[in-house]
Design an enzyme around this catalytic site. Structure first.
Site, PDB file in Angstrom:
ATOM      1  N   CYS A   1       0.809   3.633   1.136  1.00  8.95           N
ATOM      2  CA  CYS A   1       0.641   4.039   2.841  1.00  8.95           C
ATOM      3  C   CYS A   1       0.523   5.701   2.770  1.00  8.95           C
ATOM      4  O   CYS A   1       1.268   6.436   2.045  1.00  8.95           O
ATOM      5  CB  CYS A   1       2.029   3.578   3.258  1.00  8.95           C
ATOM      6  SG  CYS A   1       2.445   4.319   4.978  1.00  8.95           S
TER       7      CYS A   1
ATOM      8  N   LYS B   1       1.466  -2.069  -4.709  1.00  9.51           N
ATOM      9  CA  LYS B   1      -0.081  -1.658  -3.741  1.00  9.51           C
ATOM     10  C   LYS B   1      -0.236  -0.373  -3.914  1.00  9.51           C
ATOM     11  O   LYS B   1       0.597   0.732  -3.686  1.00  9.51           O
ATOM     12  CB  LYS B   1       0.116  -2.396  -2.360  1.00  9.51           C
ATOM     13  CG  LYS B   1      -1.299  -2.261  -1.682  1.00  9.51           C
ATOM     14  CD  LYS B   1      -0.870  -2.955  -0.217  1.00  9.51           C
ATOM     15  CE  LYS B   1      -2.196  -3.106   0.440  1.00  9.51           C
ATOM     16  NZ  LYS B   1      -2.548  -1.843   0.778  1.00  9.51           N
TER      17      LYS B   1
ATOM     18  N   HIS C   1      -6.205  -0.587  -3.094  1.00 11.95           N
ATOM     19  CA  HIS C   1      -6.887  -0.155  -1.963  1.00 11.95           C
ATOM     20  C   HIS C   1      -7.921   0.798  -2.546  1.00 11.95           C
ATOM     21  O   HIS C   1      -7.460   1.896  -2.929  1.00 11.95           O
ATOM     22  CB  HIS C   1      -5.892   0.342  -0.942  1.00 11.95           C
ATOM     23  CG  HIS C   1      -6.877   0.616   0.278  1.00 11.95           C
ATOM     24  ND1 HIS C   1      -7.223  -0.087   1.460  1.00 11.95           N
ATOM     25  CD2 HIS C   1      -7.418   1.776   0.621  1.00 11.95           C
ATOM     26  CE1 HIS C   1      -7.604   0.585   2.213  1.00 11.95           C
ATOM     27  NE2 HIS C   1      -8.279   1.897   2.034  1.00 11.95           N
TER      28      HIS C   1
ATOM     29  N   ASP D   1     -11.309  -2.819   3.707  1.00  8.89           N
ATOM     30  CA  ASP D   1     -12.773  -3.178   4.628  1.00  8.89           C
ATOM     31  C   ASP D   1     -13.356  -4.488   4.410  1.00  8.89           C
ATOM     32  O   ASP D   1     -14.358  -4.501   4.406  1.00  8.89           O
ATOM     33  CB  ASP D   1     -13.712  -2.008   4.096  1.00  8.89           C
ATOM     34  CG  ASP D   1     -13.629  -0.650   5.138  1.00  8.89           C
ATOM     35  OD1 ASP D   1     -12.590  -0.727   5.726  1.00  8.89           O
ATOM     36  OD2 ASP D   1     -14.514   0.099   4.946  1.00  8.89           O
TER      37      ASP D   1
ATOM     38  N   ARG E   1      -7.192  -6.077   8.680  1.00 13.85           N
ATOM     39  CA  ARG E   1      -7.927  -6.312  10.154  1.00 13.85           C
ATOM     40  C   ARG E   1      -8.804  -7.418  10.160  1.00 13.85           C
ATOM     41  O   ARG E   1      -8.962  -8.106  11.262  1.00 13.85           O
ATOM     42  CB  ARG E   1      -8.699  -4.924  10.159  1.00 13.85           C
ATOM     43  CG  ARG E   1      -7.806  -3.810  10.479  1.00 13.85           C
ATOM     44  CD  ARG E   1      -8.676  -2.504  10.622  1.00 13.85           C
ATOM     45  NE  ARG E   1      -7.658  -1.463  10.786  1.00 13.85           N
ATOM     46  CZ  ARG E   1      -7.248  -0.859  11.850  1.00 13.85           C
ATOM     47  NH1 ARG E   1      -7.334  -1.525  13.032  1.00 13.85           N
ATOM     48  NH2 ARG E   1      -6.402   0.085  11.762  1.00 13.85           N
TER      49      ARG E   1
END
Length: 316
Positions: free
Chosen positions: A115, A157, A185, A217, A240
């Site tokens: 994050c 993560k 990520h 993405d 997303r």
């Protein structure tokens, strides 16, 4: 709520590692603030999502406060598995205590080391942990030692460093401590909308013997297939893309009307707050509504107004 589950001991826990040994790419719903809650997880599981994460929960608050536990973590004993609870933590004992609390109800925990938000970094959480490999190693090992269940997964993560050797070192230390898999990520802490470094994920994958999950993405099933091809990752995590199309993993290019109907049914059954119910629909209908329709739909202010609109325009 945790309290509701304690009455039934037959929580259908699973071994998430079985997914990674299945020979198939594991399709994963990312931890998303406000969004990857029980109702949405229930929806995406209907459409071929293999593994779901909770939104990130601050472990210290979770351990300290029953109120935080009840508001932050909701599951059910039937269909919400395999389930990974993601925690923000910076102390090994606190993370282990949080893991012990959720262990009877979830299939694993994930340590958030990715994050990039300012509040998280200032508190010592999230992406700043990629610069503390010894601490990450200690936290993973601590959870491993405290949880008796060998099937309970402990994952992390991460984001990547500018110098990829440091990321590989971090991953190898976590692997040595017993981490189950690592989600990467493919951006650094500073990068927000720059292209994702899929080549970096591939290098990390080639340096490790545990499963690696690619993230960043991935908006369509075609993207997921391309990223798998580019990175050779064992799993694909989507955020997303699933908000915009919860049926993506089942092969749909845009949200089918049946999925919208399923969301309405599930959200109403779970008592989903209006704002969350409405926001999910705004995301799902983004690609299938005109500008004019969006203007009308996005300002609706009650569940009944939304239901009337869906009925009048889509027969849902």
């Amino acid at each position: 709520m945790i309290g509701d589950i304690r009455e039934t001991k037959e929580c259908q826990l699973k071994d998430p590692m079985d997914l990674f040994h299945s020979g198939q790419v594991v399709k994963i719903c990312a931890p998303m603030v406000r969004y990857s809650k029980l109702a949405f997880r229930t929806l995406v599981r209907k459409y071929s999502c293999d593994l779901c994460y909770t939104p990130m929960i601050v472990a210290a608050d979770f351990v300290r406060s029953a109120k935080a536990r009840d508001s932050e973590f909701t599951t059910n004993k039937v269909g919400d598995h395999p389930l990974i609870v993601q925690f923000a933590a910076k102390e090994a004992q606190v993370l282990s205590d949080a893991a012990s609390i959720v262990c009877p109800f979830a299939d694993g925990i994930d340590l958030n080391c990715g994050c990039p938000q300012r509040w998280a970094l200032s508190e010592g959480y999230g992406a700043c942990l990629i610069n503390k490999p010894e601490l990450v190693k200690d936290m993973v090992r601590h959870v491993r030692n405290q949880i008796d269940n060998p099937k309970f997964s402990v994952s992390v993560k991460i984001r990547i460093h500018e110098d990829l050797k440091r990321t590989v070192d971090l991953c190898q230390k976590a692997e040595a401590a017993g981490v189950s898999w690592i989600t990467v990520h493919g951006r650094s802490i500073e990068e927000r909308h720059q292209p994702v470094h899929y080549d970096a994920i591939k290098i990390i994958k080639q340096s490790m013997s545990i499963p690696i999950v690619a993230n960043g993405d991935i908006k369509t099933l075609k993207d997921a297939e391309n990223v798998h091809h580019l990175t050779e990752a064992d799993g694909i995590m989507v955020a997303r893309g699933l908000l915009a199309n919860p049926a993506m993993f089942a092969g749909y290019e845009e949200t089918p009307l049946q999925c919208i109907q399923d969301w309405v049914d599930i959200a109403l059954e779970h008592g989903t707050p209006f704002t969350c119910f409405h926001h999910h629909l705004m995301y799902m209908m983004e690609r299938i509504t005109s500008k004019q329709e969006k203007k009308v739909f996005n300002v609706l202010s009650s569940t009944s107004a939304v239901l009337d609109y869906l009925n009048d325009h889509y027969g849902v």
